[in-house]
Motif scaffolding. Sequence first.
Motif, mmCIF file in Angstrom:
data_model
loop_
_atom_site.group_PDB
_atom_site.id
_atom_site.type_symbol
_atom_site.label_atom_id
_atom_site.label_comp_id
_atom_site.label_asym_id
_atom_site.label_seq_id
_atom_site.Cartn_x
_atom_site.Cartn_y
_atom_site.Cartn_z
ATOM 1 N N ILE A 1 0.840 -1.204 0.000
ATOM 2 C CA ILE A 1 0.000 0.000 0.000
ATOM 3 C C ILE A 1 0.870 1.247 0.000
ATOM 4 O O ILE A 1 0.639 2.193 -0.759
ATOM 5 C CB ILE A 1 -0.939 -0.006 1.220
ATOM 6 C CG1 ILE A 1 -1.955 -1.141 1.104
ATOM 7 C CG2 ILE A 1 -1.659 1.337 1.356
ATOM 8 C CD1 ILE A 1 -2.827 -1.310 2.334
ATOM 9 N N ASN B 1 2.801 1.438 -3.572
ATOM 10 C CA ASN B 1 1.919 1.805 -4.688
ATOM 11 C C ASN B 1 1.266 3.161 -4.466
ATOM 12 O O ASN B 1 1.008 3.891 -5.425
ATOM 13 C CB ASN B 1 0.855 0.719 -4.887
ATOM 14 C CG ASN B 1 1.401 -0.520 -5.547
ATOM 15 O OD1 ASN B 1 1.668 -0.525 -6.745
ATOM 16 N ND2 ASN B 1 1.610 -1.567 -4.771
ATOM 17 N N GLY B 2 1.008 3.509 -3.184
ATOM 18 C CA GLY B 2 0.458 4.830 -2.891
ATOM 19 C C GLY B 2 1.433 5.929 -3.249
ATOM 20 O O GLY B 2 1.051 6.955 -3.836
ATOM 21 N N LEU C 1 -4.117 1.625 -8.011
ATOM 22 C CA LEU C 1 -5.278 1.690 -7.127
ATOM 23 C C LEU C 1 -5.808 0.294 -6.800
ATOM 24 O O LEU C 1 -6.170 0.005 -5.652
ATOM 25 C CB LEU C 1 -6.385 2.529 -7.774
ATOM 26 C CG LEU C 1 -6.259 4.048 -7.662
ATOM 27 C CD1 LEU C 1 -7.347 4.728 -8.501
ATOM 28 C CD2 LEU C 1 -6.372 4.489 -6.201
ATOM 29 N N MET D 1 -3.509 -1.340 -4.331
ATOM 30 C CA MET D 1 -3.667 -0.750 -2.998
ATOM 31 C C MET D 1 -4.923 -1.296 -2.320
ATOM 32 O O MET D 1 -4.902 -1.672 -1.144
ATOM 33 C CB MET D 1 -3.742 0.764 -3.112
ATOM 34 C CG MET D 1 -2.419 1.433 -3.430
ATOM 35 S SD MET D 1 -2.604 3.214 -3.690
ATOM 36 C CE MET D 1 -3.125 3.724 -2.038
#
Length: 459
Positions: free
Chosen positions: A169, A172-173, A283, A286
């Motif tokens: 998370i 990728n965020g 997205l 995540m």
Amino acid sequence: MSESSYRGSQEGMGTRAVTAATIGTALEWFDFTLYGAVSATVLPKLFFPSMDPTNALLASLGTFGVGLAARPLGAIICGHLGDKIGRRNLMLGTVTIMGLASVLMGLLPTYGQIGVWAPILLVLLRIIQGFALGGESTGAQLMALEHAAPDRRGKYSGLLGLCSPLSQIMANGVLLLISSLLSSDDFESYGWRIPFVLSFILVVVGLYIRLKVDETPAFLELKKTAVARAGNPLSDAVRLHGKTVLRWMFFFCGPAALFYLIVVFSLSYITKTLEVPKQTGFLLLMGANVCAIVGALAGGLLSDRIGRKKALAVGSIATLVILFVYFPILETKSFFPMLVIMGLFLGFTQFQSGIQPVAFAEAFPTNVRYSGSALAYTGANLLTGGPMPVVAVWLLSAFHGSPWAVVGVCVALNLLSLTMILTAPETAGIDMNRADTELGEVSTGRSQAHAGAHSRSTL
């Protein structure tokens, strides 16, 4: 100190240990998984521009696999040292190595700047990362679990299992944020480098947290025994507990392959084969990793209630069923169905990974626990985790874009994993302060009475 005060002190140290292990490992996994994301998107063009797109992607994913291939070396060396000099000291070293390698990776020139040296140096830094993570993963798990009360080991194990999805998370965020703020050219030029360069923060945070934790009670007890001075942890793990190492390595071949199929290959499949925008791919990953955090915690907690074996079987059967519908649902290119199936798939994969730390730790006595657990864990990643994205890309190309060959390989690995689970002994509640304490037992393979005490953790 009264008994209640002592118990409170031990519980406090246990909480501190699992917090240090979880945060420190999540930070190290952040760098490792960050590389996985960029290796599937921007690195093929920057470091392998002379190849056609498919081969460039294969080469880039191959460098990701190199990091996993280096993990057994880190596991062997750090495992041996961790069983000899302690869990805490090794944890301080691995977080430092990982952070420094990641900073250098963010500063690395591309193929267009220094030619063939670019991919060579990329591979070298990737090996260093893999070495550090190979020693880190098991050491952090043992540091937390050897401080835990028997009825909380599953809970602590689940907390450790969320490190990987939490790092996904975060990684990728960060990439989603940077790619949204920068143009495509700027992202490929320097944007992807930013999180790597900032990795020096990981070194500072990781060292600070781990300096606050004492050595584990199990290792301190081991130091009082003769085997702590005379034993050879790596040799003893292979010679006396080789069957246990193989059992748990073959079990984890399934979850390891499925994890990297989802978080590395799926991103490439979604963005390149299905031509879904990169931002959408980030997205989806995540969202799936939020489900994975829930899955890891649920797996650990359930294993405290029904045992490690039954809980692992639940997760394994669930992933086996999901495999048959995963790619057809992705091919709808509809965001919500894709999010649901990726969330379920990664969630039940991490359900098993949330139990893995405690299942591995309980399977070995203290004097070989680090070595044995690390060999099983990193061996599975070497056999199936690292190669999975490359094998999947090759199979997709060989079968003209059909994913069913990929599904077939994953089903076979899942069935192998489930077989190992169903034939395994139950270890919940076992005494984790036990060790092969008699010198005669180390040299002869354990006395009959001592072997009986450990029969639950052998094949």
